[in-house]
Scaffold this motif. Structure first.
Motif, PDB file in Angstrom:
ATOM      1  N   PRO A 110       0.828  -1.208   0.000  1.00 45.77           N
ATOM      2  CA  PRO A 110       0.000   0.000   0.000  1.00 45.77           C
ATOM      3  C   PRO A 110       0.863   1.258   0.000  1.00 45.77           C
ATOM      4  N   TYR A 111       0.369   2.293  -0.667  1.00 39.43           N
ATOM      5  CA  TYR A 111       1.099   3.563  -0.793  1.00 39.43           C
ATOM      6  C   TYR A 111       0.323   4.696  -0.137  1.00 39.43           C
ATOM      7  N   LEU A 112       1.052   5.479   0.651  1.00 38.56           N
ATOM      8  CA  LEU A 112       0.519   6.703   1.254  1.00 38.56           C
ATOM      9  C   LEU A 112       1.310   7.863   0.656  1.00 38.56           C
ATOM     10  N   CYS A 113       0.623   8.749  -0.038  1.00 35.89           N
ATOM     11  CA  CYS A 113       1.294   9.856  -0.735  1.00 35.89           C
ATOM     12  C   CYS A 113       0.810  11.201  -0.203  1.00 35.89           C
ATOM     13  N   VAL A 114       1.675  12.200  -0.306  1.00 32.43           N
ATOM     14  CA  VAL A 114       1.333  13.557   0.109  1.00 32.43           C
ATOM     15  C   VAL A 114       1.280  14.455  -1.117  1.00 32.43           C
ATOM     16  N   ILE A 115       0.190  15.188  -1.268  1.00 28.23           N
ATOM     17  CA  ILE A 115       0.108  16.260  -2.264  1.00 28.23           C
ATOM     18  C   ILE A 115       0.024  17.565  -1.482  1.00 28.23           C
ATOM     19  N   HIS A 116       1.046  18.383  -1.602  1.00 28.95           N
ATOM     20  CA  HIS A 116       1.141  19.592  -0.778  1.00 28.95           C
ATOM     21  C   HIS A 116       0.229  20.709  -1.288  1.00 28.95           C
ATOM     22  N   ASP A 117       0.131  20.867  -2.592  1.00 32.60           N
ATOM     23  CA  ASP A 117      -0.766  21.886  -3.164  1.00 32.60           C
ATOM     24  C   ASP A 117      -0.876  21.650  -4.659  1.00 32.60           C
ATOM     25  N   LEU A 118      -1.764  22.403  -5.289  1.00 34.22           N
ATOM     26  CA  LEU A 118      -1.980  22.297  -6.733  1.00 34.22           C
ATOM     27  C   LEU A 118      -1.594  23.616  -7.408  1.00 34.22           C
ATOM     28  N   GLN A 119      -0.446  24.112  -7.059  1.00 40.50           N
ATOM     29  CA  GLN A 119      -0.026  25.424  -7.525  1.00 40.50           C
ATOM     30  C   GLN A 119      -0.060  25.558  -9.040  1.00 40.50           C
ATOM     31  N   ALA A 120       0.344  24.525  -9.754  1.00 38.36           N
ATOM     32  CA  ALA A 120       0.411  24.605 -11.217  1.00 38.36           C
ATOM     33  C   ALA A 120      -0.969  24.782 -11.858  1.00 38.36           C
ATOM     34  N   LEU A 121      -2.029  24.392 -11.161  1.00 41.05           N
ATOM     35  CA  LEU A 121      -3.374  24.613 -11.684  1.00 41.05           C
ATOM     36  C   LEU A 121      -3.824  26.054 -11.473  1.00 41.05           C
ATOM     37  N   HIS A 122      -3.341  26.668 -10.422  1.00 36.67           N
ATOM     38  CA  HIS A 122      -3.744  28.037 -10.101  1.00 36.67           C
ATOM     39  C   HIS A 122      -2.864  29.077 -10.789  1.00 36.67           C
ATOM     40  N   TYR A 123      -1.597  28.729 -10.993  1.00 35.07           N
ATOM     41  CA  TYR A 123      -0.653  29.651 -11.629  1.00 35.07           C
ATOM     42  C   TYR A 123       0.098  28.931 -12.750  1.00 35.07           C
ATOM     43  N   ARG A 144      -6.096   8.750  -7.984  1.00 39.44           N
ATOM     44  CA  ARG A 144      -6.850   7.556  -8.362  1.00 39.44           C
ATOM     45  C   ARG A 144      -6.265   6.275  -7.783  1.00 39.44           C
ATOM     46  N   LYS A 145      -4.935   6.198  -7.707  1.00 41.48           N
ATOM     47  CA  LYS A 145      -4.299   4.917  -7.430  1.00 41.48           C
ATOM     48  C   LYS A 145      -3.665   4.774  -6.043  1.00 41.48           C
ATOM     49  N   ALA A 146      -3.325   5.867  -5.381  1.00 43.04           N
ATOM     50  CA  ALA A 146      -2.744   5.737  -4.042  1.00 43.04           C
ATOM     51  C   ALA A 146      -3.784   5.159  -3.087  1.00 43.04           C
ATOM     52  N   ASP A 147      -3.317   4.414  -2.105  1.00 44.12           N
ATOM     53  CA  ASP A 147      -4.240   3.866  -1.106  1.00 44.12           C
ATOM     54  C   ASP A 147      -4.729   4.950  -0.158  1.00 44.12           C
ATOM     55  N   THR A 148      -3.845   5.881   0.155  1.00 42.27           N
ATOM     56  CA  THR A 148      -4.188   7.012   1.019  1.00 42.27           C
ATOM     57  C   THR A 148      -3.479   8.250   0.496  1.00 42.27           C
ATOM     58  N   VAL A 149      -4.183   9.382   0.498  1.00 39.99           N
ATOM     59  CA  VAL A 149      -3.584  10.658   0.122  1.00 39.99           C
ATOM     60  C   VAL A 149      -3.692  11.598   1.309  1.00 39.99           C
ATOM     61  N   TYR A 164      -9.976  16.764  -8.438  1.00 44.97           N
ATOM     62  CA  TYR A 164      -9.816  15.319  -8.636  1.00 44.97           C
ATOM     63  C   TYR A 164     -10.808  14.585  -7.721  1.00 44.97           C
ATOM     64  N   PRO A 165     -12.069  14.506  -8.113  1.00 46.67           N
ATOM     65  CA  PRO A 165     -13.109  13.927  -7.251  1.00 46.67           C
ATOM     66  C   PRO A 165     -12.819  12.497  -6.799  1.00 46.67           C
ATOM     67  N   ALA A 166     -12.003  11.759  -7.548  1.00 42.02           N
ATOM     68  CA  ALA A 166     -11.715  10.369  -7.175  1.00 42.02           C
ATOM     69  C   ALA A 166     -11.016  10.252  -5.833  1.00 42.02           C
ATOM     70  N   VAL A 167     -10.444  11.345  -5.347  1.00 46.89           N
ATOM     71  CA  VAL A 167      -9.673  11.305  -4.097  1.00 46.89           C
ATOM     72  C   VAL A 167     -10.562  11.478  -2.867  1.00 46.89           C
ATOM     73  N   LYS A 168     -11.810  11.801  -3.063  1.00 43.21           N
ATOM     74  CA  LYS A 168     -12.684  12.218  -1.963  1.00 43.21           C
ATOM     75  C   LYS A 168     -12.684  11.266  -0.778  1.00 43.21           C
ATOM     76  N   ASP A 169     -12.746   9.969  -1.020  1.00 46.66           N
ATOM     77  CA  ASP A 169     -12.888   9.006   0.069  1.00 46.66           C
ATOM     78  C   ASP A 169     -11.556   8.492   0.614  1.00 46.66           C
ATOM     79  N   LYS A 170     -10.454   9.006   0.087  1.00 46.10           N
ATOM     80  CA  LYS A 170      -9.153   8.516   0.566  1.00 46.10           C
ATOM     81  C   LYS A 170      -8.222   9.631   1.035  1.00 46.10           C
TER      82      LYS A 170
END
Length: 371
Positions: A110-123, A144-149, A164-170
């Motif tokens: 299982p993979y636990l990943c961190v996404i710090h921000d989505l800066q590239a989408l805003h700027y 979509r694929k990480a077990d936990t975000v 990214y609505p797919a992340v909602k439950d994780k």
């Protein structure tokens, strides 16, 4: 339980806030986590900076045949080999402190990943087309694929779910660990080194990327100079366009009012916090934003924006500008802040022990299959 941590992305003294984040977290794991053994996957050119963790009985270093500074080669190597190597090391769970989860995953780990921000989408204008496409594709894959975000503020969580609505439950929020210690440093040393006087300079910790809004603070220094004051701004940080920063300083004719330190050690940074008059943080976009919290823990008055997550993570305890690029409002808020008494804020929710406990619970739930 064995937890693998991907540190191949760390370029010492270059990665800025994300490097502070992972080093604070590693120190917390070393001190407070008694449940797990950590395998640190490091590169040929950053291994030395993590060497001291190898002396901890619950940590080991696995040096991988790749250099962190060669980013595209490192990313390719991670995608082709990291998951297989994690399985060889009998890792029970992989922790990716950034978004670079391998595409090749046959281990079942299982993979636990961190996404710090989505800066590239805003700027998007601050990123090359290739870099922007890579980030968007990678964020989508992780969501979509990480077990936990994990993300680092409620603002970022809502932003992730919106894009990214797919992340909602994780997805869950675990704030950055913030370490605050006395510098144990003679202020005379920084006075001599930078030609400044304790208690008479404004301080800012920031990269020189456009969203940091440093031009506004430089214009503030120019305005104060025009009104007969003798302002001094000390800026510590790496990354971004230093040439443009220096050009702006010259354009505004404030060369004598601005001190650029570049990268500083934690001790020197803390000493600069401790002896500044007011801390300034003009950024208009952050995933978290450690520096204002570090400054307020030192008892310093802080003037900053409310943008993105910043009012959330500072708990409304700073002096805020409503219009981030309005120099006259900055001058007004700065005057208000200087009239306030200094007051130390604790921000206990950012203590490493608390943050480590939250990660420990996630690791255990993840390997138990409860996430």
């Amino acid at each position: 339980m064995r937890i693998g941590i991907d540190l191949l992305w760390v370029r010492p003294e270059i990665c800025g806030g994300t490097e502070s984040y992972i080093r604070n977290l590693l120190d917390g794991f070393a001190k407070y986590d008694r449940e797990h053994f950590f395998v640190l996957f490091v590169s040929l050119d950053n291994a030395e900076s993590f060497r001291h963790y190898g002396r901890n009985e619950r940590m080991s270093l696995k040096i991988c045949p790749v250099n962190s500074k060669r980013q595209w080669k490192r990313i390719l190597w991670e995608n082709l080999h990291l998951d297989r190597l994690a399985k060889q090391e009998a890792v029970d769970s992989m922790f990716i402190p950034v978004y670079s989860m391998p595409l090749t995953r046959g281990s079942g780990i299982p993979y636990l990943c961190v996404i710090h921000d989505l800066q590239a989408l805003h700027y998007p204008e601050y990123f090359s087309t290739l870099r922007r496409l890579f980030l968007k594709r990678t964020w989508s894959y992780v969501c979509r694929k990480a077990d936990t975000v994990v993300t680092i503020s409620n603002y970022c969580k809502e932003d992730l779910i919106r894009h990214y609505p797919a992340v909602k439950d994780k997805v869950c929020v675990i704030y950055d660990p913030v370490v605050s210690e006395s510098s144990h440093m003679d202020a005379g040393l920084i006075e001599q080194k930078y030609g400044i006087c304790r208690g008479e300079y404004y301080y800012c910790v920031s990269s020189m990327l456009p969203h940091k809004n440093l031009r506004t603070v430089l214009e503030l220094m120019a305005l104060l100079k025009q009104t007969g004051q003798s302002p001094c701004l000390v800026l510590s940080g790496v990354g971004g366009n230093q040439e443009e920063f220096v050009r702006t300083v010259r354009e505004l004719e404030i060369e004598k009012e601005v001190v650029l330190t570049g990268f500083v050690t934690n001790e020197e940074r803390d000493c600069l916090y401790e002896n500044c008059k007011v801390f300034l943080f003009p950024s208009v976009f952050e995933g978290f934003g450690m520096p204002p919290i570090e400054a307020m823990r030192k008892g310093k008055r802080v003037v900053m924006t409310r943008e993105s997550c910043l009012e959330e993570v500072t708990e409304g305890k700073a002096v805020y500008v409503e219009k981030p690029r309005d120099v006259r409002e900055w001058a007004q808020r700065l005057s208000e802040a200087e009239a306030l008494p200094e007051q130390t804020e604790r921000f206990e929710c950012y203590e490493p022990e608390s943050i480590v406990r939250q990660f420990t619970e996630l690791f255990m739930r993840q390997t138990d299959g409860n996430i």
